[in-house]
Design an enzyme around this catalytic site. Structure first.
Site, mmCIF file in Angstrom:
data_model
loop_
_atom_site.group_PDB
_atom_site.id
_atom_site.type_symbol
_atom_site.label_atom_id
_atom_site.label_comp_id
_atom_site.label_asym_id
_atom_site.label_seq_id
_atom_site.Cartn_x
_atom_site.Cartn_y
_atom_site.Cartn_z
ATOM 1 C CG HIS A 1 -9.102 -26.052 -26.373
ATOM 2 N ND1 HIS A 1 -8.760 -25.867 -25.083
ATOM 3 C CD2 HIS A 1 -8.068 -25.887 -27.194
ATOM 4 C CE1 HIS A 1 -7.659 -25.304 -24.879
ATOM 5 N NE2 HIS A 1 -7.163 -25.057 -26.252
ATOM 6 C CG ASP B 1 -1.547 -25.055 -34.079
ATOM 7 O OD1 ASP B 1 -1.330 -25.370 -32.864
ATOM 8 O OD2 ASP B 1 -2.012 -24.067 -34.693
ATOM 9 C CG ASP C 1 -9.033 -22.382 -26.971
ATOM 10 O OD1 ASP C 1 -9.207 -22.654 -28.248
ATOM 11 O OD2 ASP C 1 -8.180 -22.047 -26.571
ATOM 12 C CG ASP D 1 -2.993 -22.779 -30.010
ATOM 13 O OD1 ASP D 1 -4.173 -22.288 -29.195
ATOM 14 O OD2 ASP D 1 -2.459 -23.846 -29.710
ATOM 15 C CD1 TRP E 1 -6.518 -25.655 -20.610
ATOM 16 C CD2 TRP E 1 -4.446 -24.990 -20.328
ATOM 17 N NE1 TRP E 1 -5.858 -26.649 -21.252
ATOM 18 C CE2 TRP E 1 -4.489 -26.401 -21.214
ATOM 19 C CE3 TRP E 1 -3.199 -24.443 -20.235
ATOM 20 C CZ2 TRP E 1 -3.650 -26.911 -21.929
ATOM 21 C CZ3 TRP E 1 -2.291 -25.330 -20.862
ATOM 22 C CH2 TRP E 1 -2.264 -26.531 -21.605
ATOM 23 C CE LYS F 1 -5.118 -28.408 -25.813
ATOM 24 N NZ LYS F 1 -3.739 -27.655 -25.633
ATOM 25 C CD GLU G 1 -8.539 -22.544 -22.223
ATOM 26 O OE1 GLU G 1 -7.955 -21.876 -21.307
ATOM 27 O OE2 GLU G 1 -8.337 -22.547 -23.315
ATOM 28 C CG HIS H 1 -9.396 -18.593 -24.505
ATOM 29 N ND1 HIS H 1 -8.127 -19.362 -23.755
ATOM 30 C CD2 HIS H 1 -9.269 -17.562 -23.697
ATOM 31 C CE1 HIS H 1 -7.820 -18.714 -23.094
ATOM 32 N NE2 HIS H 1 -8.529 -17.626 -22.841
ATOM 33 C CG ASP I 1 -5.321 -19.340 -26.453
ATOM 34 O OD1 ASP I 1 -4.206 -18.892 -26.867
ATOM 35 O OD2 ASP I 1 -5.688 -20.206 -25.661
#
Ligand code: RNT
Ligand code: ZN
Length: 421
Positions: A265, A297, A262, A299, A188, A231, A229, A289, A329
């Site tokens: 993302h 956010d 992810d 995460d 990534w 995003k 990965e 992920h 993740d």
């Protein structure tokens, strides 16, 4: 403390209830015990790493917030924390490392890293019978400060990061060979623009070229599984991210590498659960992920949300568990960091268990018969089936704390270990 006799009794009743629907709870538990989750080392120290000059997270457009005391300061502390977390999670899992967690005496540049800088991790993984996964670290570094790494127009910068990518694949392959289980090595990069670019094409062409250089050497898949990965945006790359979903989807299909999805993302109204069966039509394997996006956010700690359940259902219904690698993740520095791992991983497993306990065949027949009334009715009825009783019993069987008993162990560990740091 939970009472094991109460748990066993509740399980017996649940087993009968599921059997009435044609679901074998013992089979579901045995399938669950064969499913490994890759725990991300970076939850333990707020994505800090152990490089001699590292000043914590910078220049990557990712950010851990919070100041909960007791974060791991050394690799030994981090390993102890991971062991603690794993002891509170049922099943056998994996550890996902990042290049910046190398243990080198003195400073070793990222393009010069080798498996020898991960011997302590490898020995530890062997001793604990854990598989390892790996990631290049293309952020938190002076050469990433321009906001561009593999797509940089500065040839010296681009070369440096290509060399890092190549070094990481060698490390991943060595780990895979040593441990006898393929190391998923993910890539990534943070590359992108905060404001409106005038050239969207150039960086993407350079990224493609860099990836071709990194993946040029063929390495056996039984040792190394490459993954890329995407995003949508990051902090400081709001207008343009070079490695977008379309970019990596194309790259992965063309080059037969894994695509990493992810869950944080994508656009807030897009869901990864709906993407799995699409991308799996064209790819052999993917990496997830699993994270929880909240507003901007990406995460937050994973919880048992509707979307997590949908992802698990897709994996089970599509029979994808062998082809999808599940990694976590998230990073939260505002709560006990060991607890964060335990909460997130236990939720991922609970979601899988619920999916494995679904009378999938019956629901499929209803759908094929066009009986959408029954489909909706039964899906809603299933939400209140006693999966909690099966989960508690599974924890008991795997010699891990059932119900909330694990929290007491975290409190003890905090008192004896992390609060003294
Ligand atoms: C960042 C990506 C990436 C990182 C880790 C630390 O947006 O999700 O996977 O979180 O490499
Ligand atoms: Zn990620």
């Amino acid at each position: 403390m939970s009472d094991s006799r109460v748990i066993e009794k509740a399980y017996e009743a649940a087993r009968e209830r599921y059997a009435e629907l044609g679901v074998d709870t013992d089979k579901a538990m045995s399938q669950l015990s064969r499913t490994a989750i890759s725990l991300h080392c970076w939850q333990g120290d707020d994505v800090g790493g152990f490089e001699k000059t590292a000043e914590g997270l910078s220049g990557g457009g990712i950010m851990a917030t919070g100041a909960y005391p007791g974060k791991a300061r050394t690799a030994d502390e981090l390993r102890a924390d991971i062991e603690k977390a794993m002891s509170l999670i049922p099943g056998k899992h994996r550890l996902n490392l990042h290049a910046m967690y190398a243990e080198a005496a003195g400073k070793v540049e990222r393009n010069e890293l080798g498996a020898e800088h991960f011997t302590a991790w490898l020995d530890w993984a062997k001793a604990n019978e854990l598989g390892l996964d790996f990631n290049g670290t293309f952020f938190s570094h002076p050469k990433a400060e321009s906001g561009f790494t593999l797509s940089s127009a500065d040839e010296e910068i681009r070369k440096f990061w290509v060399e890092h990518g190549i070094a990481c694949r060698k490390i991943g392959a060595a780990m895979g060979k040593e441990l006898g289980t393929a190391c998923v090595t993910n890539l990534w990069i943070p590359d992108g623009f905060k404001d409106i670019p005038m050239d969207r094409k150039g960086p993407r062409e350079r990224l493609r070229k860099s990836l071709d250089e990194i993946f040029a050497e063929k390495i056996e898949r039984k040792r190394l599984l490459d993954s890329v990965e995407s995003k949508l945006f990051g902090i400081g790359s709001e207008c343009y991210v070079v490695g977008s979903h379309e970019f990596y989807m194309g790259y992965a299909v063309e080059n037969r590498v894994l695509l990493c999805l992810d869950t944080g993302h994508f656009h807030p109204t897009e869901v990864v659960s709906d993407k799995i069966s699409s991308v799996m039509t064209f790819l052999d394997e993917i990496l997830l992920h699993v994270s929880r996006g909240v507003r901007w956010d990406s995460d937050h700690v994973v919880i048992l949300s509707d979307e997590l359940r949908s992802i698990a259902e897709e994996l089970v219904r599509g029979d994808y568990l062998e082809r999808v690698h599940i990694g976590l993740d998230f990073f939260d520095a505002s709560i006990n960091r060991v607890a964060a791992w335990v909460i997130g991983t236990r939720c991922m497993l609970k979601a899988l268990l619920i999916a494995l306990l679904e009378p999938t065949q019956k629901l499929r027949e209803m759908e094929l018969a066009g009986d959408y009334t029954a489909r909706l009715a039964m899906l809603e009825e299933h939400k209140t089936l006693p999966f909690g009783a099966v989960w508690d019993y599974y924890c008991l069987k795997e010699n891990t704390p059932a119900q909330a008993d694990w929290l007491k162990e975290i409190r003890d560990y905090e008192a004896k270990v992390t609060s003294l740091r």
